[in-house]
Design an enzyme around this catalytic site. Structure first.
Site, PDB file in Angstrom:
ATOM      1  N   HIS A   1       0.840  -1.201   0.000  1.00 39.36           N
ATOM      2  CA  HIS A   1       0.000   0.000   0.000  1.00 39.36           C
ATOM      3  C   HIS A   1       0.878   1.256   0.000  1.00 39.36           C
ATOM      4  O   HIS A   1       0.566   2.245  -0.663  1.00 39.36           O
ATOM      5  CB  HIS A   1      -0.892   0.030   1.243  1.00 39.36           C
ATOM      6  CG  HIS A   1      -1.834  -1.125   1.370  1.00 39.36           C
ATOM      7  ND1 HIS A   1      -1.682  -2.110   2.318  1.00 39.36           N
ATOM      8  CD2 HIS A   1      -2.951  -1.452   0.666  1.00 39.36           C
ATOM      9  CE1 HIS A   1      -2.673  -2.981   2.203  1.00 39.36           C
ATOM     10  NE2 HIS A   1      -3.451  -2.617   1.202  1.00 39.36           N
TER      11      HIS A   1
ATOM     12  N   GLN B   1      -0.505  -4.156  -9.016  1.00 35.30           N
ATOM     13  CA  GLN B   1      -0.409  -5.256  -9.975  1.00 35.30           C
ATOM     14  C   GLN B   1      -0.638  -6.603  -9.288  1.00 35.30           C
ATOM     15  O   GLN B   1      -0.953  -7.597  -9.920  1.00 35.30           O
ATOM     16  CB  GLN B   1       0.983  -5.219 -10.597  1.00 35.30           C
ATOM     17  CG  GLN B   1       1.103  -6.009 -11.867  1.00 35.30           C
ATOM     18  CD  GLN B   1       2.448  -5.798 -12.509  1.00 35.30           C
ATOM     19  OE1 GLN B   1       3.154  -4.843 -12.204  1.00 35.30           O
ATOM     20  NE2 GLN B   1       2.826  -6.686 -13.396  1.00 35.30           N
TER      21      GLN B   1
ATOM     22  N   SER C   1       0.615  -8.938   1.542  1.00 32.10           N
ATOM     23  CA  SER C   1      -0.844  -8.971   1.560  1.00 32.10           C
ATOM     24  C   SER C   1      -1.294  -8.759   2.995  1.00 32.10           C
ATOM     25  O   SER C   1      -0.632  -9.219   3.933  1.00 32.10           O
ATOM     26  CB  SER C   1      -1.333 -10.345   1.076  1.00 32.10           C
ATOM     27  OG  SER C   1      -2.673 -10.542   1.475  1.00 32.10           O
TER      28      SER C   1
END
Ligand code: AMP
Length: 282
Positions: free
Chosen positions: A37, A148, A185
């Site tokens: 992020h 992506q 993640s």
């Protein structure tokens, strides 16, 4: 940095920004922020004048209620990360703010969502399309930043922007990885020690498959090899391992050197579902 919770708090700030020509860059997230992020935020800081981050765990894109309930929430740490990254505005809406009523609209992105995430997570891209449209309409950015890491989501957002004529430039940011290769993640924090080690099979199998493709092996042979690799470890459950065209998101039976293509994988480590992808040729 200002933290806002409602569109009516954004309105006067937006009006003020509109008085001078400025580019508003928007980074939509579901929180539990990590370096992936932060890479999106950094990209916005480079090309936009104002960076707005949203933190909203969107219930309508979860096909699995337990995944939604267990989704990590670390708002205080997220706000600190945003502050130190130089974010201007963080928008943290309540579910009732985004969904005062259950939407009657349904979105379907055609063939893009017939495979992979679309096929294994029914309704997922409807939820993504609706929430991203709502956020685009509320924030009205000129630029939007997506990772992506969620390649099929990128294909969906491209169509959303094109089909609904959103005057927004889509900027795609490469996947950030842990030093050992695991794609970052928010769900990684749910991996116990062994599952965290086992999870490396995702990035490693992508690298192996790409190397075999470059060495001229056929895709069906490679896909079969990788499936056998996954079968070696009973704690990892492979959901899909597919070669797709990166733009049209059509499943390919064989590699075509002139077609931009990627390999996509999804697998379960116990209850935690992870996805990853690698570009084969851009
Ligand atoms: P999420 O909070 O998981 O919904 O992700 C918000 C945005 O961050 C999406 O555009 C993701 O594709 C992007 N993102 C998530 N993980 C990564 C990563 N490891 N590298 C780059 N972007 C990422």
């Amino acid at each position: 940095m200002q933290v806002i919770y409602t569109p009516s708090q954004w309105l006067p700030i937006h009006q003020k920004y509109l008085q001078t020509p400025q580019i508003i860059g928007f980074v939509p997230t579901m929180g539990a922020l990590h370096a992936g992020h932060q890479a999106l935020i950094a990209a916005s800081k480079i090309t936009a004048d104002i960076t707005v981050v949203s933190i909203f765990v969107n219930p309508t894109q979860f096909d699995n209620p337990s995944d939604f309930e267990k989704y990590p929430s670390t708002l205080d740490a997220d706000l600190q990360k945003c502050e130190s990254a130089g974010v201007d505005i963080v928008f943290v809406p309540a579910i009732s703010t985004i969904y005062p009523q259950k939407p009657s609209l349904k979105m379907h992105f055609g063939e893009v969502e017939q495979i992979l995430e679309g096929a294994f997570r029914p309704g997922h891209f409807n939820g993504v399309g609706i929430v991203v449209s709502k956020l685009f309409n509320l924030i009205q950015p000129q630029q939007a930043f997506f990772g992506q890491k969620d390649l099929q989501q990128v294909a969906v957002i491209k169509r959303l922007i094109r089909d609904l004529s959103f005057p927004i430039e889509l900027i795609i940011v490469p996947t950030k990885r842990e030093p050992d290769g695991l794609a970052m993640s928010s769900r990684n924090v749910r991996l116990k020690t062994k599952a965290r080690k086992d999870a490396l099979i995702l990035s490693q199998s992508l690298a192996k498959a790409k190397a075999l493709l470059m060495a001229g092996k056929s895709w069906p042979f490679i896909q079969n090899q990788i499936k056998l690799d996954f079968e070696q470890n009973k704690s990892v459950k492979l959901e899909y391992f597919e070669l797709v065209s990166s733009d049209q998101f059509v499943q390919l039976g064989e590699f075509e050197s002139t077609l931009p293509s990627s390999i996509c994988v999804a697998a379960y480590l116990g209850p935690v579902r992870l996805i990853d992808n690698i570009t084969v040729n851009a």
